[in-house]
Design a protein around this motif. Structure first.
Motif, PDB file in Angstrom:
ATOM      1  N   ILE A   1       0.839  -1.209   0.000  1.00 54.95           N
ATOM      2  CA  ILE A   1       0.000   0.000   0.000  1.00 54.95           C
ATOM      3  C   ILE A   1       0.869   1.253   0.000  1.00 54.95           C
ATOM      4  N   SER A   2       1.927   1.247   0.804  1.00 57.40           N
ATOM      5  CA  SER A   2       2.779   2.438   0.919  1.00 57.40           C
ATOM      6  C   SER A   2       3.529   2.739  -0.377  1.00 57.40           C
ATOM      7  N   GLN A   3       3.732   1.739  -1.228  1.00 55.73           N
ATOM      8  CA  GLN A   3       4.387   1.988  -2.511  1.00 55.73           C
ATOM      9  C   GLN A   3       3.496   2.793  -3.455  1.00 55.73           C
ATOM     10  N   HIS A   4       2.188   2.701  -3.267  1.00 52.52           N
ATOM     11  CA  HIS A   4       1.243   3.441  -4.106  1.00 52.52           C
ATOM     12  C   HIS A   4       0.738   4.715  -3.444  1.00 52.52           C
TER      13      HIS A   4
ATOM     14  N   THR B   1      -1.171   1.209  15.796  1.00 50.12           N
ATOM     15  CA  THR B   1      -1.241   2.660  15.924  1.00 50.12           C
ATOM     16  C   THR B   1      -0.395   3.307  14.839  1.00 50.12           C
ATOM     17  N   PHE B   2      -1.039   4.135  14.025  1.00 50.00           N
ATOM     18  CA  PHE B   2      -0.364   4.885  12.973  1.00 50.00           C
ATOM     19  C   PHE B   2      -0.207   6.325  13.459  1.00 50.00           C
ATOM     20  N   HIS B   3       1.025   6.772  13.613  1.00 49.13           N
ATOM     21  CA  HIS B   3       1.288   8.147  14.036  1.00 49.13           C
ATOM     22  C   HIS B   3       1.437   9.021  12.795  1.00 49.13           C
ATOM     23  N   LEU B   4       0.745  10.143  12.800  1.00 55.29           N
ATOM     24  CA  LEU B   4       0.729  11.042  11.643  1.00 55.29           C
ATOM     25  C   LEU B   4       1.417  12.354  11.979  1.00 55.29           C
ATOM     26  N   GLN B   5       1.880  13.029  10.951  1.00 58.32           N
ATOM     27  CA  GLN B   5       2.497  14.338  11.128  1.00 58.32           C
ATOM     28  C   GLN B   5       1.463  15.463  11.063  1.00 58.32           C
ATOM     29  N   HIS B   6       0.366  15.236  10.302  1.00 58.62           N
ATOM     30  CA  HIS B   6      -0.624  16.295  10.080  1.00 58.62           C
ATOM     31  C   HIS B   6      -2.036  15.720  10.159  1.00 58.62           C
ATOM     32  N   ASN B   7      -2.971  16.539  10.561  1.00 58.83           N
ATOM     33  CA  ASN B   7      -4.379  16.134  10.573  1.00 58.83           C
ATOM     34  C   ASN B   7      -4.920  15.914   9.166  1.00 58.83           C
ATOM     35  N   ASP B   8      -4.271  16.531   8.173  1.00 60.42           N
ATOM     36  CA  ASP B   8      -4.746  16.433   6.788  1.00 60.42           C
ATOM     37  C   ASP B   8      -4.822  14.991   6.298  1.00 60.42           C
ATOM     38  N   HIS B   9      -3.967  14.133   6.829  1.00 61.41           N
ATOM     39  CA  HIS B   9      -3.908  12.748   6.367  1.00 61.41           C
ATOM     40  C   HIS B   9      -4.753  11.784   7.201  1.00 61.41           C
ATOM     41  N   LEU B  10      -5.486  12.284   8.148  1.00 59.54           N
ATOM     42  CA  LEU B  10      -6.193  11.428   9.094  1.00 59.54           C
ATOM     43  C   LEU B  10      -7.176  10.474   8.407  1.00 59.54           C
ATOM     44  N   PHE B  11      -8.035  10.962   7.537  1.00 59.97           N
ATOM     45  CA  PHE B  11      -9.045  10.100   6.917  1.00 59.97           C
ATOM     46  C   PHE B  11      -8.446   9.142   5.889  1.00 59.97           C
ATOM     47  N   ILE B  12      -7.468   9.616   5.125  1.00 52.70           N
ATOM     48  CA  ILE B  12      -6.862   8.724   4.130  1.00 52.70           C
ATOM     49  C   ILE B  12      -6.092   7.605   4.820  1.00 52.70           C
ATOM     50  N   ILE B  13      -5.412   7.904   5.917  1.00 50.45           N
ATOM     51  CA  ILE B  13      -4.687   6.853   6.646  1.00 50.45           C
ATOM     52  C   ILE B  13      -5.676   5.887   7.282  1.00 50.45           C
ATOM     53  N   ALA B  14      -6.784   6.380   7.799  1.00 52.45           N
ATOM     54  CA  ALA B  14      -7.807   5.485   8.368  1.00 52.45           C
ATOM     55  C   ALA B  14      -8.312   4.523   7.298  1.00 52.45           C
ATOM     56  N   TYR B  15      -8.538   5.030   6.114  1.00 53.59           N
ATOM     57  CA  TYR B  15      -9.004   4.186   5.014  1.00 53.59           C
ATOM     58  C   TYR B  15      -7.929   3.186   4.593  1.00 53.59           C
ATOM     59  N   LEU B  16      -6.704   3.666   4.373  1.00 51.36           N
ATOM     60  CA  LEU B  16      -5.617   2.792   3.928  1.00 51.36           C
ATOM     61  C   LEU B  16      -5.263   1.742   4.983  1.00 51.36           C
ATOM     62  N   ALA B  17      -5.313   2.116   6.248  1.00 46.79           N
ATOM     63  CA  ALA B  17      -4.984   1.182   7.318  1.00 46.79           C
ATOM     64  C   ALA B  17      -5.995   0.045   7.405  1.00 46.79           C
TER      65      ALA B  17
END
Length: 112
Positions: free
Chosen positions: A52-55, A75-91
């Motif tokens: 997934i991370s390659q794409h 637990t996925f630690h993020l740098q910005h709130n902007d990526h919160l929903f996309i990381i939730a989906y990808l995870a």
């Protein structure tokens, strides 16, 4: 008059402390699994997140994995709130519940 100035100062001081307190932790996505992760499952999950991370570079950091008794937490630690929903989906992609997560993430205000 003096009391009003003192009250404003106290409110400002409390708000400053609250802002510091609430902004202290970076955003994170947490997935709880109600079973311990086996070695083969751990390997499969690592391979899935690598693919997934390659794409999707937003998922560049692997999750922290905590296995306790009958529960696994990713637990996925993020740098910005902007990526919160996309990381939730990808995870959620490697899991069977992905369609339900996709529905809730893409339209959180829709009624079922």
């Amino acid at each position: 008059m003096r009391q009003a100035i003192a009250a404003k100062y106290i409110i400002f001081k409390i708000l400053t402390k609250l802002k510091f307190f609430f902004n202290r932790l970076p955003p994170q996505v947490v997935i709880s699994i109600d079973t311990p992760l086996t070695q083969p499952a751990h390997l499969s999950l690592a391979q899935a997140y690598t693919a997934i991370s390659q794409h999707f570079p937003a998922l560049e950091r692997p999750p922290n994995v905590l296995i306790r008794g009958r529960k696994t937490t990713l637990t996925f630690h993020l740098q910005h709130n902007d990526h919160l929903f996309i990381i939730a989906y990808l995870a959620a992609l490697p899991f069977q519940d992905c369609p339900a997560v996709k529905k809730n993430v893409s339209s959180p205000h829709s009624s079922s």
